[in-house]
Design an enzyme around this catalytic site. Structure first.
Site, PDB file in Angstrom:
ATOM      1  N   SER A 190       0.859  -1.188   0.000  1.00 51.78           N
ATOM      2  CA  SER A 190       0.000   0.000   0.000  1.00 51.78           C
ATOM      3  C   SER A 190       0.889   1.229   0.000  1.00 51.78           C
ATOM      4  CB  SER A 190      -0.959  -0.026   1.198  1.00 51.78           C
ATOM      5  OG  SER A 190      -1.856   1.057   1.145  1.00 51.78           O
ATOM      6  N   HIS A 218      -2.578  -1.154  -3.342  1.00 54.55           N
ATOM      7  CA  HIS A 218      -3.723  -0.265  -3.123  1.00 54.55           C
ATOM      8  C   HIS A 218      -3.550   1.009  -3.946  1.00 54.55           C
ATOM      9  CE1 HIS A 218      -4.171  -2.206   1.140  1.00 54.55           C
ATOM     10  NE2 HIS A 218      -4.567  -3.013   0.174  1.00 54.55           N
ATOM     11  N   ASP A 316      -4.311  -5.105   5.997  1.00 62.29           N
ATOM     12  CA  ASP A 316      -4.586  -5.944   4.838  1.00 62.29           C
ATOM     13  C   ASP A 316      -3.385  -6.847   4.549  1.00 62.29           C
ATOM     14  OD1 ASP A 316      -5.978  -6.936   2.671  1.00 62.29           O
ATOM     15  OD2 ASP A 316      -5.268  -5.378   1.296  1.00 62.29           O
TER      16      ASP A 316
END
Length: 372
Positions: A190, A218, A316
């Site tokens: 991310s 992401h 995540d």
């Protein structure tokens, strides 16, 4: 969190400031209409995070990032980028040049109210993700390196809180990765991920790639396509956004498209691995989600699966990493010193569901050993 807003639009500067006013732990200290003025503001004020437009007169955002690097300024920088071809390329270049994160600039055709809501929703979490490391002035010490009680710490200034020590288990040399020959590689990232991915893929450019690699980063739509193109140039391996129903091929790198979860499954005859895309509800407040990819890799490839959890905000990848470890696959996480945000790898570390941890250079070496 002390904020500097840099944008040539007085309306946009005002929108950002209004979006941040009243938010606990965020204070807008100063603003500037271009990079030249912003550099003066950095010299005059204590700043934690810079919110930076990339296209400005006098000194643009990329030039300011270069100037900050020359002067060894270490503020976190979040850039605004237009979701167009040029804007997307500028955003990826800015991340490579030292920016920590980015936000797609609101569409100018929308209303001010919509832009205001979008800024609040997107920007505030991205600012606060840096809060812990900056506020507590953390020092991470590998358990295998030294006793924290005897660690030599830098002297804090009078107005600075003493440094907080976080001791972690690095698990060095648990496995000889040259002996591991995975059937697939999964990567999740991310905040800070695009730059981390570039550094890792640079190291495998001359190596033959006989397995597929799947990446969940992401990022919003359009940006993931540009990221895939960039990885292809850097790695020399065929790389593209995944499409629903296509067959996963050895030697190819697949990037999850923005706003779509990516997973894999067996074809009806069991002879092929098929890529699946869906827009099921977000997981961990994101889509695509690393957990979705990792869980599917564990189901399809079992102990032939190896995955990396790189820098990023939130948790995540934690559930997916546990799923891979449950089928005797391998998990490597990025260490806290090199991670822009040690949220995702830190969450995996807290569960113990990993085999080794390393900086980007070490992660690159592990990858080279496994596919070389």
């Amino acid at each position: 969190m002390r904020i500097l807003i840099v944008d040539d639009s007085v309306v946009f500067r005002s929108q950002i400031k209004s979006a941040l006013e009243g938010i606990k732990d965020i204070v807008v200290v100063a603003s500037a209409a271009n990079g030249k003025i912003a550099m003066e503001r950095l010299e005059q004020n204590s700043i934690d995070v810079v919110i930076l437009d990339l296209e400005m007169p006098v000194m643009d955002g990329l030039s300011m990032l270069e100037e900050m690097k020359k002067k060894s300024y270490n503020q976190r920088v979040i850039v605004f980028a237009a979701p167009t071809g040029t804007g997307i390329d500028l955003a990826l270049t800015a991340l490579h040049a030292g920016a920590s994160d980015f936000i797609a600039k609101p569409n100018s055709s929308g209303s001010l109210e919509e832009a205001f809501e979008g800024i609040q929703k997107e920007l505030i979490p991205k600012i606060l993700q840096f809060k812990s490391k900056i506020e507590h002035n953390l020092i991470y010490i590998p358990k295998s390196d030294q006793n924290p009680e005897s660690a030599s710490l830098p002297v804090s200034s009078p107005n600075q809180e003493p440094k907080q020590i976080i001791v972690y288990d690095k698990r060095l040399n648990i496995k000889d990765f040259s002996l591991i020959k995975p059937k697939v590689i999964g990567i999740g990232a991310s905040t800070g991920g695009p730059s981390a991915l570039e550094k890792i893929f640079e190291k495998i450019k001359e190596l033959p790639l006989r397995i597929p690699i799947f990446i969940t980063q992401h990022m919003p739509p359009k940006f993931t396509e540009a990221l895939a193109n960039r990885i292809q140039v850097i790695s020399g391996h065929p790389t593209h956004e995944a499409t629903h129903g296509e067959t996963a091929l050895p030697g190819h790198v697949y990037v999850a498209p923005g706003d779509f979860h990516m997973s894999v499954d067996r074809s009806s005859d069991g002879q092929r691995v098929i890529i699946c895309l869906d827009q099921n509800p977000k997981r961990n407040s994101v889509r695509p989600a690393v957990d979705t990819l990792f869980e599917s890799l564990a189901r399809v490839y079992g102990n032939g699966c190896t995955a990396f959890v790189l820098t990023g905000m939130g948790e995540d990848g934690m559930v997916g990493a546990k799923a891979i470890k449950e089928v005797s696959g391998n998990i490597i996480i990025q260490d806290p010193e090199s991670a822009t945000v040690w949220g995702m790898p830190g969450a995996v570390h807290a569960t113990g569901a990993y085999d080794s941890m390393g900086n980007l250079e070490e992660c690159s070496d592990y990858l080279r050993q496994m596919i070389g």
